[in-house]
Design an enzyme around this catalytic site. Structure first.
Site, PDB file in Angstrom:
ATOM      1  N   GLY A 191       0.822  -1.198   0.000  1.00 42.79           N
ATOM      2  CA  GLY A 191       0.000   0.000   0.000  1.00 42.79           C
ATOM      3  C   GLY A 191       0.857   1.250   0.000  1.00 42.79           C
ATOM      4  N   GLY A 207      -0.246  -4.907   0.630  1.00 46.29           N
ATOM      5  CA  GLY A 207      -1.493  -4.715  -0.088  1.00 46.29           C
ATOM      6  C   GLY A 207      -1.634  -5.586  -1.322  1.00 46.29           C
ATOM      7  N   GLU A 260       5.097  -5.778   7.556  1.00 49.81           N
ATOM      8  CA  GLU A 260       4.504  -4.653   8.285  1.00 49.81           C
ATOM      9  C   GLU A 260       5.169  -4.338   9.617  1.00 49.81           C
ATOM     10  OE1 GLU A 260       1.844  -5.874   5.155  1.00 49.81           O
ATOM     11  OE2 GLU A 260       2.864  -7.017   6.727  1.00 49.81           O
ATOM     12  N   ASP A 288      -1.830  -7.093   7.787  1.00 45.35           N
ATOM     13  CA  ASP A 288      -3.267  -6.892   7.614  1.00 45.35           C
ATOM     14  C   ASP A 288      -3.737  -7.547   6.318  1.00 45.35           C
ATOM     15  OD1 ASP A 288      -1.858  -5.036   6.060  1.00 45.35           O
ATOM     16  OD2 ASP A 288      -3.450  -3.540   6.171  1.00 45.35           O
TER      17      ASP A 288
END
Length: 500
Positions: A118, A169, A192, A200
């Site tokens: 992301g 992402g 992350e 996530d």
């Protein structure tokens, strides 16, 4: 979410329309700015629409007979995912879900990445503006998780070409798909914790369901799986050479499904079609996470251990002179790696994975939105992103608090206490499954091999291998995966196997 710097600032997702007529042009479906402060995107059930300020060509859509292709097109940013891209993809997926002409969805990326994560450098800059910036970041994650959940519960075959860097992402856009194709270029990771965040995009669901403690290891260390190793670990369902992808896409476009075919029947046809393009397992690439290393992972990261016990087990492994040299090096490197991560991220991630085993796929994204929102208010996220990506040269982050012992159980618990508010968009009646309904497509899981060994008193190694080859229609990689599991987890007693 892996981060990639971007010169573009994110547009508040709460600008999306809830009141304008569906007949209006796509770019005109905008909410009047006076409603911005009143609407939370997390509780919106409207399909997001493209904004006038979105990048025009960051996603390219194409149609070839029955294939509808989504091509992520930000090669200079390694196709890092932003709100502009998500707002384009979501309505297209919903449109194709209803179309009788769309048979197969293909996801791919331009350049050397599917999607490297992301675009969270922009989010970190937003957060520094205060509460309004924090809300924009929270809204971005709400949008992303709605998209990921739609993919995870999609009612048409979805094929992800994981050709190149697939992290953060990009994993959310691919790992929940029934068909995930790795190539020699694939680089998978969930990095992350290196930037003060948590794994996530549905990692709470797919990591705990990987074999043994492999998911916990990948989450806490950000270790990369490359090429065929992503296939053998179960991240990908198939492995083919990248040069075959254009021909495979053309072949998928030719497939015709009868109207009465179930989704599983369509899956099996696509599975067989992809297998036509396999050319055998590469013999010059080692199976990196196997044998002694894999046994060490399952021991050091075992279910009953808390993080300090894991670190102690790693320390004991490399300090013990009787430990094989390769495991000593692995254990020391692994412990050092975890100690460099955000202490808050490490502890929250371990709690997330333990709880994620009990969450269904819908609960997963709702809980993750709450956790992400809490991290948007935590200093480690901005510090991690700034130190790793924004400051030049990159620096070592200064975590707050700086040690694992200073992260209290009460702090960890605070990431999981808020009520679930994220409203998802999928209309699929199977949208709350607790295991992937398409899990049969990939290589055998370790639990499946265990069940066959324990359920039979007459099978030797070759007998178990042949059982799975027959069940998987001779699928490439079955022999290698099953033989590795049997070598590690069974004892041979006069030709017959017993599970250890």
């Amino acid at each position: 979410m892996l981060l990639r710097p971007s010169s573009l600032r994110s547009v508040p997702l709460s600008c999306l329309s809830r009141t304008t007529p569906a007949s209006m042009p796509l770019r005109a479906r905008l909410l009047h700015s006076s409603a911005l402060a009143r609407q939370s995107f997390a509780t919106s059930t409207e399909i997001p629409r493209e904004l006038p300020t979105d990048e025009p060509n960051d996603v390219v859509f194409s149609t070839t007979y029955g294939v509808r292709a989504i091509e992520l097109n930000r090669p200079k940013k390694l196709n890092s995912l932003n709100g502009s891209m998500a707002r384009k993809i979501l309505p297209r997926l919903k449109e194709w879900e209803k179309s009788q002409l769309a048979n197969v969805i293909v996801l791919k990326g331009t350049g050397r990445a599917l999607c490297a994560g992301g675009d969270v450098a922009s989010l970190a800059l937003d957060i520094q503006e205060g509460p309004e910036g924090q809300q924009r970041s929270k809204d971005y994650f709400a949008l992303e998780y709605k998209l990921d959940h739609l993919i995870a519960t999609y009612t048409k075959p979805y094929v992800a070409f994981m050709d190149g860097i697939t992290m953060g992402g990009g994993v959310g856009l691919s790992v929940h798909a029934p068909f995930r194709i790795a190539t020699e270029n694939t680089v998978f990771a969930m990095p992350e914790t290196t930037i003060g965040f948590f794994p996530d995009v549905g990692a709470s669901f797919f990591l705990p369901r990987m074999d043994g403690q492999l998911g916990t290891y990948l989450a806490l260390t950000s270790e990369r799986l490359k090429g065929v190793n992503a296939f053998l670990a179960g991240v990908a369902t198939h492995y083919i050479d990248s040069s075959s992808l254009p021909d495979l896409e053309a072949r998928l476009a030719e497939l015709n499904f009868k109207d009465f075919m179930t989704l599983d029947e369509r899956y099996r046809i696509i599975d067989q079609t992809i297998e036509e393009f396999t050319t055998g397992m590469p013999h010059d690439v080692p199976h990196e996470i196997s044998g002694n290393v894999r046994m060490a992972i399952d021991y050091c990261f075992q279910e009953g251990f808390q993080i300090n016990e894991m670190l102690d087990a790693l320390k004991e492994s490399y300090e013990n002179p009787n430990t094989p040299e390769d495991i000593r090096k692995w254990a020391e490197k692994t412990r050092t790696t975890i100690m460099q991560r955000s202490p808050t991220s490490v502890k929250v991630t371990l709690a997330q994975l333990r709880r994620g085993k009990q969450w269904n796929i819908a609960e997963t994204f709702k809980h993750e939105h709450n956790i992400a929102s809490k991290f948007m208010e935590h200093p480690d996220f901005v510090e991690g992103v700034s130190a790793r990506l924004i400051r030049k040269p990159a620096q070592t982050p200064t975590w707050d608090p700086p040690t694992l012992d200073e992260v209290s159980d009460l702090t960890v618990e605070s990431f999981f206490t808020d009520p679930l508010q994220l409203e998802l968009l999928s209309s699929n009646s199977e949208a709350a499954y607790t295991d992937y309904p398409h899990a049969f497509i990939g290589l055998p899981r370790e639990a499946e091999v265990e069940a066959v060994v324990k359920g039979s008193q007459k099978l030797d190694v070759e007998g178990v291998v042949q059982h799975f080859l027959q069940a998987k229609n001779g699928k490439m990689g079955v022999r290698e995966k099953v033989e590795e599991i049997l070598a590690r987890r069974t004892m041979d007693n006069e030709g017959l196997l017993s599970w250890q």
